[in-house]
Write an enzyme that holds these catalytic residues in place. Structure first.
Site, PDB file in Angstrom:
ATOM      1  N   SER B 163       0.837  -1.196   0.000  1.00 23.29           N
ATOM      2  CA  SER B 163       0.000   0.000   0.000  1.00 23.29           C
ATOM      3  C   SER B 163       0.879   1.257   0.000  1.00 23.29           C
ATOM      4  O   SER B 163       1.734   1.385  -0.865  1.00 23.29           O
ATOM      5  CB  SER B 163      -0.924  -0.044   1.220  1.00 23.29           C
ATOM      6  N   ASP B 329      -8.679  -6.686  -4.509  1.00 21.68           N
ATOM      7  CA  ASP B 329      -8.273  -5.357  -4.036  1.00 21.68           C
ATOM      8  C   ASP B 329      -8.818  -4.304  -4.996  1.00 21.68           C
ATOM      9  O   ASP B 329      -8.372  -4.209  -6.135  1.00 21.68           O
ATOM     10  CB  ASP B 329      -6.735  -5.297  -3.979  1.00 21.68           C
ATOM     11  N   HIS B 362      -8.045  -5.223  -0.158  1.00 24.07           N
ATOM     12  CA  HIS B 362      -6.733  -4.597  -0.026  1.00 24.07           C
ATOM     13  C   HIS B 362      -5.975  -5.113   1.196  1.00 24.07           C
ATOM     14  O   HIS B 362      -4.762  -5.267   1.172  1.00 24.07           O
ATOM     15  CB  HIS B 362      -6.917  -3.080   0.066  1.00 24.07           C
ATOM     16  N   ASP B 363      -6.702  -5.371   2.276  1.00 19.00           N
ATOM     17  CA  ASP B 363      -6.096  -5.853   3.526  1.00 19.00           C
ATOM     18  C   ASP B 363      -5.361  -7.178   3.378  1.00 19.00           C
ATOM     19  O   ASP B 363      -4.610  -7.557   4.272  1.00 19.00           O
ATOM     20  CB  ASP B 363      -7.177  -6.022   4.604  1.00 19.00           C
TER      21      ASP B 363
END
Lengths: 214, 390
Positions: B163, B329, B362-363
């Site tokens: 990220s 994501d 995304h995590d």
């Protein structure tokens, strides 16, 4: 990982696939190579170790990409049918399409990209004109399943089979010049070059072509 | 390993005196920032794990994400929770602390011991608040490079991050190409998208709309814009997850009841969950830091600083890259990673790329993802062999 399109024949001493060794012999040492559909990176590793090649790969399966990364090979997950358009002209000395063209959706477009991206292209594919294939179709009336074409018609990744003669015709259409053309028999040995084309097309288990744009 | 100070409910205690190592830079060593400001004095808080080898060739820099910190592989002294990337960093992990000297620093503009808007401005004796210069990803990397210099490390074996951390990895590879042997950017992009800037703006407006924010002077005025910051975090948190993951975890299930209350209480589990995430976040994070760090991501655009060509940014790079993205994501979709890969290819750089199948959004890069670990381990081990690290 998708199984390889055909079962590999290997060199008894090194364990390397004979067609890979044949391809590796066509590559100038120290050149830049893109291997499309590189699988677990076996050919790229041979090229790196034997020909000191700066090699890159594209592979559609995650397992294949991970196997390549573990070998230290720079391989990206991607699809030959969609990703080649992003590569600039003349980016590589050689672009290799080993036993993959019959699994692409648009073989002609892919071949045109190969000739654009690489100064030379090396293409190998299983020959659908081989006598055993013809025997299965002509006499048994069945889709051929041989040691080198192990898939049933309904679950094969191969959607665009061609014969050696068909491929020669395609090369003419896209303006590719054949610098070398080799047919390998079922044992992985090259068929004598003095024999006429129709013999190649009948006895050749696979074809290996070194191409150059005209 | 150092011992940690007892937990404190006052997040500011970590701002100038963190429970980690700190490198301090005096008036003669200002940090030259993209905004034109020369920041001094300044400090950067960091943690290290493992041992630097004799030829200093085994240093790995971990770059943290938006609200992360330097406590990548030890218990966090503020929250008491385990380090944020224990799955990836530790003995025998892909970033193996038995083999590598691992460094993780808090970013400039942060609030865990690196100089940021909550730090004391020596000119006024009060916290900087909005007088702190606007920070960029390049500033963060510049600060890390100053730390690496002080540690006497010429070249990093690998720079790893996801990220916003992945943005720093890319910036490292561009700004200090010859000091980065290998780079592993995960779930990231070479520029922040308009959609992501939009989400960040919603978060910042939530903070600034809180009356307790006091034009950023809340620390001096003894207030805290906790509600605004919690709302910002709730909004952001949704973007880190996928719809599939939200559905699997919460669905439309009620919390502690079987029927709706016909009120605006947190009837649904997802509501309680988000409220909890918001509250937990304000305990550990400074509101102004949130403004600054989100802004840094917004400004990030590597191509823009190279005449609009991303490939040009990577031209001539000898760094080995491995790019990883995740199928679900939608904050940093695979197309962002592919843009990086295409540019690296066009620049003739060495690059591997894999898209990991995951429904966690995304995590996913922070979670148990065996395919990601396999790719990271394969890439790092192969690079270590080339570098001659046992």
């Amino acid at each position: 990982m998708n199984l390889p399109a055909t079962l590999p024949l290997t060199d008894s001493e090194t364990g390397h696939r004979l067609d890979f060794l044949m391809v590796a012999d066509m590559v100038e040492p120290g050149s830049r190579v893109l291997d499309i559909g590189c699988g677990d990176g076996s050919l790229l590793a041979i090229l790196r170790d034997r020909r000191q090649v700066d090699g890159r790969g594209i592979e559609i399966s995650r397992e294949g990409v991970n196997a390549c990364l573990a070998k230290g090979l720079p391989v990206i997950q991607g699809d030959a049918d969609t990703d080649l358009a992003d590569y600039p002209d003349d980016a590589f000395d050689y672009v290799i399409l080993s036993q993959t063209i019959q699994a692409t959706r648009q073989p002609k477009v892919v071949l045109e990209h190969l000739l654009r991206i690489g100064r030379r292209a090396i293409v190998s594919f299983p020959n659908f004109g081989h006598w055993r294939v013809r025997f299965d179709l002509g006499f048994r009336g069945r889709m051929p399943m041989t040691e080198n074409l192990p898939y049933s018609w309904y679950d094969t990744p191969n959607i665009h089979f061609c014969t050696i003669r068909d491929f020669v015709e395609l090369c003419r259409e896209v303006g590719a010049q054949m610098e070398k053309a080799v047919a390998l028999n079922a044992g992985g040995q090259p068929i004598r070059v003095t024999l006429p084309w129709w013999v190649w097309n009948l006895l050749g288990d696979q074809g290996v072509f070194l191409l150059k744009r005209r | 390993m150092m011992s940690f100070a007892p937990l404190s409910s006052e997040p500011r205690s970590q701002v100038d005196d963190p429970s980690s190592l700190v490198m301090r830079f005096g008036a003669d060593e200002p940090l030259m920032m993209d905004s034109g400001v020369a920041l001094s004095p300044w400090q950067i808080a960091y943690q290290t794990y493992g041992t630097l080898n004799a030829d200093k060739s085994n240093a790995v820099l971990i770059c943290h994400a938006l609200t992360g910190d330097q406590h990548v592989a030890n218990d966090n002294p503020v929250t008491g929770k385990p380090g944020w990337w224990l799955t990836m960093v530790g003995p025998g992990k892909p970033v193996d602390t038995d083999r590598f000297f691992v460094i993780c620093a808090n970013v400039i503009g942060g609030c865990m011991g690196t100089t940021g808007p909550a730090s004391i401005n020596p000119a006024t004796g009060e916290p900087y608040a909005l007088d702190f210069p606007v920070v960029t990803i390049r500033d963060m990397v510049r600060a890390q490079a100053a730390l690496i210099d002080k540690l006497g490390i010429e070249s990093l074996f690998c720079v790893v991050g996801g990220s916003m951390g992945g943005m720093q990895v890319l910036q490292w590879a561009v700004s200090y190409s010859n000091r980065v042997f290998s780079a592993l950017p995960i779930a990231t992009a070479a520029r922040h998208s308009a959609q992501n800037i939009a989400f960040h703006e919603v978060g910042r407006q939530a903070v600034m709309a809180d009356p307790e924010w006091r034009s950023g002077r809340y620390l001096v005025e003894g207030t805290r814009p906790s509600k605004g910051l919690a709302v910002a975090r709730m909004g952001a948190h949704i973007t880190y997850l996928s719809e599939m993951a939200l559905h699997r975890k919460f669905g439309r299930n009620f919390q502690d009841r079987s029927a709706p209350t016909f009120s605006f209480d947190a009837d649904f589990q997802i509501e309680s969950y988000l409220r909890y995430q918001g509250i937990a976040f304000v305990e550990r994070f400074d509101a102004n830091s949130y403004l600054y760090v989100t802004r840094a991501m917004d400004y990030f655009d590597i191509a823009a600083e190279h005449g609009g060509s991303l490939a040009k940014a990577f031209k001539g790079s000898a760094t080995r890259f491995c790019v990883i993205s995740f199928t679900s994501d939608w904050l940093f979709p695979t197309s962002d990673s592919r843009a990086i890969v295409h540019a690296l290819n066009a620049a003739a750089a060495s690059v591997g790329f894999v898209e990991v199948e995951s429904d966690k959004g995304h995590d996913a890069f922070l979670l148990e993802e065996p395919e990601m670990f396999a790719a990271a381990r394969g890439f790092i081990d192969a690079a270590a062999r080339v570098r001659g690290i046992a």
